[in-house]
Scaffold this motif. Structure first.
Motif, mmCIF file in Angstrom:
data_model
loop_
_atom_site.group_PDB
_atom_site.id
_atom_site.type_symbol
_atom_site.label_atom_id
_atom_site.label_comp_id
_atom_site.label_asym_id
_atom_site.label_seq_id
_atom_site.Cartn_x
_atom_site.Cartn_y
_atom_site.Cartn_z
ATOM 1 N N ARG A 119 52.294 99.749 -84.515
ATOM 2 C CA ARG A 119 52.646 98.412 -84.021
ATOM 3 C C ARG A 119 53.383 97.613 -85.098
ATOM 4 O O ARG A 119 52.918 97.516 -86.230
ATOM 5 C CB ARG A 119 51.396 97.673 -83.545
ATOM 6 C CG ARG A 119 50.777 98.353 -82.312
ATOM 7 C CD ARG A 119 49.696 97.514 -81.661
ATOM 8 N NE ARG A 119 49.145 98.196 -80.498
ATOM 9 C CZ ARG A 119 49.673 98.134 -79.273
ATOM 10 N NH1 ARG A 119 50.768 97.424 -79.056
ATOM 11 N NH2 ARG A 119 49.112 98.782 -78.265
ATOM 12 N N PHE A 120 54.535 97.058 -84.710
ATOM 13 C CA PHE A 120 55.363 96.263 -85.610
ATOM 14 C C PHE A 120 55.407 94.825 -85.106
ATOM 15 O O PHE A 120 55.368 94.591 -83.905
ATOM 16 C CB PHE A 120 56.810 96.802 -85.630
ATOM 17 C CG PHE A 120 57.040 98.001 -86.490
ATOM 18 C CD1 PHE A 120 56.166 99.078 -86.478
ATOM 19 C CD2 PHE A 120 58.154 98.075 -87.304
ATOM 20 C CE1 PHE A 120 56.400 100.210 -87.265
ATOM 21 C CE2 PHE A 120 58.408 99.203 -88.090
ATOM 22 C CZ PHE A 120 57.524 100.266 -88.078
ATOM 23 N N THR A 121 55.530 93.875 -86.035
ATOM 24 C CA THR A 121 55.762 92.494 -85.621
ATOM 25 C C THR A 121 57.142 92.410 -84.977
ATOM 26 O O THR A 121 57.995 93.269 -85.193
ATOM 27 C CB THR A 121 55.717 91.538 -86.823
ATOM 28 O OG1 THR A 121 56.739 91.919 -87.755
ATOM 29 C CG2 THR A 121 54.345 91.574 -87.514
ATOM 30 N N GLU A 122 57.375 91.366 -84.217
ATOM 31 C CA GLU A 122 58.634 91.225 -83.470
ATOM 32 C C GLU A 122 59.850 91.283 -84.385
ATOM 33 O O GLU A 122 60.839 91.951 -84.080
ATOM 34 C CB GLU A 122 58.623 89.904 -82.691
ATOM 35 C CG GLU A 122 59.776 89.759 -81.704
ATOM 36 C CD GLU A 122 59.746 90.803 -80.584
ATOM 37 O OE1 GLU A 122 60.837 91.100 -80.058
ATOM 38 O OE2 GLU A 122 58.664 91.313 -80.249
ATOM 39 N N SER A 123 59.777 90.607 -85.537
ATOM 40 C CA SER A 123 60.945 90.578 -86.428
ATOM 41 C C SER A 123 61.238 91.961 -87.009
ATOM 42 O O SER A 123 62.395 92.366 -87.129
ATOM 43 C CB SER A 123 60.727 89.571 -87.566
ATOM 44 O OG SER A 123 59.598 89.943 -88.343
ATOM 45 N N LEU A 124 60.188 92.710 -87.357
ATOM 46 C CA LEU A 124 60.394 94.044 -87.932
ATOM 47 C C LEU A 124 60.751 95.080 -86.869
ATOM 48 O O LEU A 124 61.328 96.117 -87.182
ATOM 49 C CB LEU A 124 59.141 94.489 -88.696
ATOM 50 C CG LEU A 124 58.847 93.710 -89.989
ATOM 51 C CD1 LEU A 124 57.526 94.156 -90.601
ATOM 52 C CD2 LEU A 124 59.975 93.883 -90.992
ATOM 53 N N LEU A 125 60.415 94.784 -85.613
ATOM 54 C CA LEU A 125 60.721 95.722 -84.519
ATOM 55 C C LEU A 125 62.178 95.618 -84.070
ATOM 56 O O LEU A 125 62.743 96.575 -83.578
ATOM 57 C CB LEU A 125 59.794 95.449 -83.329
ATOM 58 C CG LEU A 125 59.865 96.407 -82.143
ATOM 59 C CD1 LEU A 125 59.394 97.804 -82.541
ATOM 60 C CD2 LEU A 125 59.027 95.890 -80.979
ATOM 61 N N THR A 126 62.769 94.447 -84.272
ATOM 62 C CA THR A 126 64.118 94.225 -83.731
ATOM 63 C C THR A 126 65.226 94.386 -84.770
ATOM 64 O O THR A 126 66.396 94.466 -84.412
ATOM 65 C CB THR A 126 64.218 92.813 -83.113
ATOM 66 O OG1 THR A 126 63.793 91.847 -84.078
ATOM 67 C CG2 THR A 126 63.335 92.701 -81.877
ATOM 68 N N GLN A 127 64.885 94.456 -86.049
ATOM 69 C CA GLN A 127 65.950 94.586 -87.053
ATOM 70 C C GLN A 127 66.181 96.054 -87.422
ATOM 71 O O GLN A 127 65.275 96.872 -87.366
ATOM 72 C CB GLN A 127 65.600 93.780 -88.312
ATOM 73 C CG GLN A 127 64.472 94.371 -89.138
ATOM 74 C CD GLN A 127 64.048 93.478 -90.294
ATOM 75 O OE1 GLN A 127 64.122 92.257 -90.203
ATOM 76 N NE2 GLN A 127 63.597 94.082 -91.382
ATOM 77 N N GLY A 128 67.415 96.349 -87.775
ATOM 78 C CA GLY A 128 67.756 97.708 -88.221
ATOM 79 C C GLY A 128 67.697 98.768 -87.145
ATOM 80 O O GLY A 128 67.552 99.950 -87.434
ATOM 81 N N VAL A 129 67.836 98.366 -85.871
ATOM 82 C CA VAL A 129 67.750 99.324 -84.753
ATOM 83 C C VAL A 129 69.139 99.866 -84.400
ATOM 84 O O VAL A 129 70.097 99.102 -84.276
ATOM 85 C CB VAL A 129 67.120 98.662 -83.505
ATOM 86 C CG1 VAL A 129 67.097 99.639 -82.333
ATOM 87 C CG2 VAL A 129 65.716 98.169 -83.813
ATOM 88 N N GLU A 130 69.230 101.175 -84.270
ATOM 89 C CA GLU A 130 70.454 101.828 -83.807
ATOM 90 C C GLU A 130 70.173 102.462 -82.448
ATOM 91 O O GLU A 130 69.031 102.827 -82.163
ATOM 92 C CB GLU A 130 70.883 102.931 -84.783
ATOM 93 C CG GLU A 130 71.170 102.436 -86.187
ATOM 94 C CD GLU A 130 71.441 103.573 -87.164
ATOM 95 O OE1 GLU A 130 71.817 103.276 -88.305
ATOM 96 O OE2 GLU A 130 71.271 104.763 -86.781
ATOM 97 N N ILE A 131 71.193 102.591 -81.629
ATOM 98 C CA ILE A 131 71.018 103.261 -80.331
ATOM 99 C C ILE A 131 71.856 104.537 -80.318
ATOM 100 O O ILE A 131 73.067 104.497 -80.535
ATOM 101 C CB ILE A 131 71.403 102.344 -79.159
ATOM 102 C CG1 ILE A 131 70.470 101.127 -79.127
ATOM 103 C CG2 ILE A 131 71.325 103.107 -77.836
ATOM 104 C CD1 ILE A 131 70.770 100.127 -78.039
ATOM 105 N N HIS A 132 71.182 105.665 -80.132
ATOM 106 C CA HIS A 132 71.848 106.965 -80.074
ATOM 107 C C HIS A 132 71.597 107.560 -78.697
ATOM 108 O O HIS A 132 70.489 107.456 -78.163
ATOM 109 C CB HIS A 132 71.288 107.895 -81.155
ATOM 110 C CG HIS A 132 71.507 107.378 -82.548
ATOM 111 N ND1 HIS A 132 72.622 107.679 -83.285
ATOM 112 C CD2 HIS A 132 70.745 106.563 -83.327
ATOM 113 C CE1 HIS A 132 72.543 107.083 -84.467
ATOM 114 N NE2 HIS A 132 71.422 106.398 -84.526
#
Length: 205
Positions: A119-132
């Motif tokens: 489980r990640f906090t909202e800020s850590l879950l949404t940053q640095g995300v790539e879509i492959h």
């Protein structure tokens, strides 16, 4: 190209277009569960996991399980050891798919594909995300620098040797700069933890 008319034809078109289809997506397209069951029995659809289907002759990608899990957990992000493996930063083959979800997000019950939920906090879950895209399925994966920082942040879960290996490989393969890793470590609150390793590995340029 003829327009699909029967439920079976619509279902096949959906499978061809999306790669992996959830039962709920079949229902939204007007296809009943009974039709999907008949297709499965006839060998026209392959059940991958609870409520997940694919064409039996579909070409499987090396990251097939990530596509399955992305369908089960649309809000989830591939993280930690699974993200390292996806980016080619470890020789380890995780027995479970590591997925990050929100603090209050629903966690799925056990399926055929083993999961390790973090489980990640909202800020850590949404940053640095790539879509492959894997087998036609959009899969969210944390980028290299973010993954390295996360591995040090969750070193008690995965082990510090795994985190160090990921850092070494990321630098060796030039998949992330020391600066980018340091910035992600700062955001994740592990700058002081990662700094000695980063300095040691970049000391010789």
């Amino acid at each position: 190209m003829p327009v699909p008319r029967t439920q079976r034809e619509i279902a096949r078109a959906l499978l061809e277009a999306q790669g992996i289809v959830r039962l709920s997506e079949f229902r939204d397209a007007g296809i009943t569960a009974a039709t999907v069951s008949r297709m499965e029995r006839a060998g026209e659809a392959l059940r991958l996991d609870r409520g997940l289907y694919q064409l039996p002759d579909a070409a499987l990608d090396a990251n097939h399980t990530l596509a399955e899990v992305a369908k089960r957990l649309p809000k989830g992000v591939v993280c930690l050891v699974s993200a390292l493996a996806y980016h080619g930063l470890t020789d380890r083959l995780p027995s479970k798919v590591w997925m990050a979800i929100g603090v209050k997000d629903w966690a799925p019950t056990a399926g055929d594909t083993p999961l390790r939920i973090v489980r990640f906090t909202e800020s850590l879950l949404t940053q640095g995300v790539e879509i492959h895209v894997v087998e036609g399925v959009p899969v969210k994966v944390f980028g290299v620098a973010k993954t390295i920082a996360d591995c040090f942040r969750h070193r008690n879960k995965i082990g510090i040797p795994v985190a160090i290996e990921g850092l070494q490989e990321a630098l060796h393969q030039r998949k992330a700069t020391p600066g980018a890793i340091a910035r992600e470590a700062e955001r994740g609150g592990v700058a002081t933890v990662i700094r000695p390793y980063l300095e040691a590995l970049t000391a010789n340029g």
